[in-house]
Write a protein that holds these residues in place. Structure first.
Motif, PDB file in Angstrom:
ATOM      1  N   ARG A  40      -5.824  -8.470  -3.737  1.00  0.00           N
ATOM      2  CA  ARG A  40      -5.275  -7.992  -2.467  1.00  0.00           C
ATOM      3  C   ARG A  40      -4.880  -9.201  -1.643  1.00  0.00           C
ATOM      4  O   ARG A  40      -5.703 -10.079  -1.404  1.00  0.00           O
ATOM      5  CB  ARG A  40      -6.339  -7.171  -1.735  1.00  0.00           C
ATOM      6  N   THR A  41      -3.626  -9.226  -1.196  1.00  0.00           N
ATOM      7  CA  THR A  41      -3.142 -10.334  -0.381  1.00  0.00           C
ATOM      8  C   THR A  41      -2.703  -9.797   0.969  1.00  0.00           C
ATOM      9  O   THR A  41      -1.899  -8.865   1.037  1.00  0.00           O
ATOM     10  CB  THR A  41      -1.950 -11.046  -1.064  1.00  0.00           C
ATOM     11  N   PRO A  92       1.021  -5.643   9.972  1.00  0.00           N
ATOM     12  CA  PRO A  92       0.330  -6.259   8.837  1.00  0.00           C
ATOM     13  C   PRO A  92       1.000  -5.904   7.508  1.00  0.00           C
ATOM     14  O   PRO A  92       1.476  -4.795   7.314  1.00  0.00           O
ATOM     15  CB  PRO A  92      -1.071  -5.653   8.892  1.00  0.00           C
ATOM     16  N   LYS A  93       1.052  -6.887   6.641  1.00  0.00           N
ATOM     17  CA  LYS A  93       1.619  -6.684   5.309  1.00  0.00           C
ATOM     18  C   LYS A  93       0.515  -6.982   4.299  1.00  0.00           C
ATOM     19  O   LYS A  93      -0.061  -8.069   4.300  1.00  0.00           O
ATOM     20  CB  LYS A  93       2.813  -7.611   5.078  1.00  0.00           C
ATOM     21  N   VAL A  94       0.225  -5.992   3.454  1.00  0.00           N
ATOM     22  CA  VAL A  94      -0.819  -6.130   2.437  1.00  0.00           C
ATOM     23  C   VAL A  94      -0.213  -5.749   1.099  1.00  0.00           C
ATOM     24  O   VAL A  94       0.455  -4.721   0.985  1.00  0.00           O
ATOM     25  CB  VAL A  94      -2.040  -5.230   2.731  1.00  0.00           C
ATOM     26  N   GLU A  95      -0.408  -6.595   0.096  1.00  0.00           N
ATOM     27  CA  GLU A  95       0.106  -6.327  -1.238  1.00  0.00           C
ATOM     28  C   GLU A  95      -1.031  -6.322  -2.262  1.00  0.00           C
ATOM     29  O   GLU A  95      -2.034  -7.009  -2.087  1.00  0.00           O
ATOM     30  CB  GLU A  95       1.133  -7.392  -1.649  1.00  0.00           C
ATOM     31  N   TYR A  96      -0.806  -5.544  -3.316  1.00  0.00           N
ATOM     32  CA  TYR A  96      -1.782  -5.420  -4.394  1.00  0.00           C
ATOM     33  C   TYR A  96      -1.102  -5.743  -5.716  1.00  0.00           C
ATOM     34  O   TYR A  96       0.044  -5.354  -5.935  1.00  0.00           O
ATOM     35  CB  TYR A  96      -2.336  -3.996  -4.445  1.00  0.00           C
ATOM     36  N   LYS A  97      -1.835  -6.451  -6.576  1.00  0.00           N
ATOM     37  CA  LYS A  97      -1.325  -6.712  -7.922  1.00  0.00           C
ATOM     38  C   LYS A  97      -2.503  -6.769  -8.878  1.00  0.00           C
ATOM     39  O   LYS A  97      -3.641  -7.041  -8.483  1.00  0.00           O
ATOM     40  CB  LYS A  97      -0.509  -7.995  -7.979  1.00  0.00           C
ATOM     41  N   LEU A  98      -2.202  -6.487 -10.140  1.00  0.00           N
ATOM     42  CA  LEU A  98      -3.237  -6.557 -11.163  1.00  0.00           C
ATOM     43  C   LEU A  98      -3.612  -8.001 -11.432  1.00  0.00           C
ATOM     44  O   LEU A  98      -2.760  -8.887 -11.427  1.00  0.00           O
ATOM     45  CB  LEU A  98      -2.756  -5.934 -12.480  1.00  0.00           C
ATOM     46  N   PHE A 141       0.826  -1.211   0.000  1.00  0.00           N
ATOM     47  CA  PHE A 141       0.000   0.000   0.000  1.00  0.00           C
ATOM     48  C   PHE A 141       0.858   1.258   0.000  1.00  0.00           C
ATOM     49  O   PHE A 141       0.649   2.165  -0.813  1.00  0.00           O
ATOM     50  CB  PHE A 141      -0.934  -0.018   1.216  1.00  0.00           C
ATOM     51  N   SER A 142       1.835   1.320   0.890  1.00  0.00           N
ATOM     52  CA  SER A 142       2.650   2.535   1.008  1.00  0.00           C
ATOM     53  C   SER A 142       3.484   2.787  -0.242  1.00  0.00           C
ATOM     54  O   SER A 142       3.644   3.932  -0.668  1.00  0.00           O
ATOM     55  CB  SER A 142       3.548   2.467   2.242  1.00  0.00           C
ATOM     56  N   ARG A 143       4.016   1.741  -0.846  1.00  0.00           N
ATOM     57  CA  ARG A 143       4.807   1.898  -2.080  1.00  0.00           C
ATOM     58  C   ARG A 143       3.909   2.327  -3.240  1.00  0.00           C
ATOM     59  O   ARG A 143       4.321   3.120  -4.088  1.00  0.00           O
ATOM     60  CB  ARG A 143       5.536   0.602  -2.446  1.00  0.00           C
ATOM     61  N   ARG A 195     -10.389  -0.704  -3.165  1.00  0.00           N
ATOM     62  CA  ARG A 195     -11.536  -1.565  -2.822  1.00  0.00           C
ATOM     63  C   ARG A 195     -12.475  -1.724  -4.005  1.00  0.00           C
ATOM     64  O   ARG A 195     -12.962  -2.822  -4.287  1.00  0.00           O
ATOM     65  CB  ARG A 195     -12.286  -0.997  -1.618  1.00  0.00           C
ATOM     66  N   THR A 196     -12.734  -0.627  -4.689  1.00  0.00           N
ATOM     67  CA  THR A 196     -13.614  -0.684  -5.860  1.00  0.00           C
ATOM     68  C   THR A 196     -12.984  -1.536  -6.956  1.00  0.00           C
ATOM     69  O   THR A 196     -13.653  -2.358  -7.584  1.00  0.00           O
ATOM     70  CB  THR A 196     -13.909   0.736  -6.380  1.00  0.00           C
ATOM     71  N   MET A 197     -11.696  -1.354  -7.173  1.00  0.00           N
ATOM     72  CA  MET A 197     -10.995  -2.142  -8.189  1.00  0.00           C
ATOM     73  C   MET A 197     -10.974  -3.624  -7.812  1.00  0.00           C
ATOM     74  O   MET A 197     -11.115  -4.493  -8.672  1.00  0.00           O
ATOM     75  CB  MET A 197      -9.575  -1.611  -8.381  1.00  0.00           C
ATOM     76  N   GLN A 198     -10.819  -3.916  -6.531  1.00  0.00           N
ATOM     77  CA  GLN A 198     -10.835  -5.301  -6.070  1.00  0.00           C
ATOM     78  C   GLN A 198     -12.227  -5.906  -6.287  1.00  0.00           C
ATOM     79  O   GLN A 198     -12.354  -7.033  -6.768  1.00  0.00           O
ATOM     80  CB  GLN A 198     -10.452  -5.369  -4.593  1.00  0.00           C
TER      81      GLN A 198
END
Length: 122
Positions: A72-73, A80-86, A42-44, A62-65
């Motif tokens: 979102r993982t 907490p570690k949360v990552e996003y990818k297409l 998220f921060s990156r 959230r809308t994109m998810q």
């Protein structure tokens, strides 16, 4: 072109919704950043996009998810570690809108000429 009466209203609603969403600059920027950089925390992602509030980034993600454009993982670690990818769907939407860039590159001079003529009152 398909006559309006033959268009499935669900498809019409989806297109209208997606155009509205993708016309939103934040969605387009997130698509672009994730396509270029891959999986990001998220921060990156916020740093790569720039001038976006945490609230707006969260809402847009959230809308994109929900639409299936990103994945979102959440990792069970502290902090907490949360990552996003297409997702594949996200990549295809990004590719579809690449056509706008191609069109702009091919027609920039014509648009600038039309704007100049309009501004001069021709």
């Amino acid at each position: 072109m398909t006559p309006p009466s033959a268009i499935d209203p669900r498809i019409e609603a989806l297109v209208t919704d997606l155009i509205g969403r993708v016309a939103d600059k934040w969605t387009m920027l997130i698509l672009e950043v994730l396509a270029e950089k891959g999986t990001l925390r998220f921060s990156r992602l916020a740093e790569a996009i720039g001038n976006i509030s945490q609230k707006m980034l969260t809402q847009t993600l959230r809308t994109m998810q929900r639409d299936g454009l990103i994945e979102r993982t959440v990792y069970p670690v502290v902090p907490p570690k949360v990552e996003y990818k297409l997702t594949e769907l996200g990549f295809t939407l990004g590719a579809a809108f690449c056509g706008v860039w191609v069109w702009a590159a091919e027609n920039l001079a014509r648009v600038e000429q039309a704007r100049s003529a309009f501004d001069l009152g021709d």
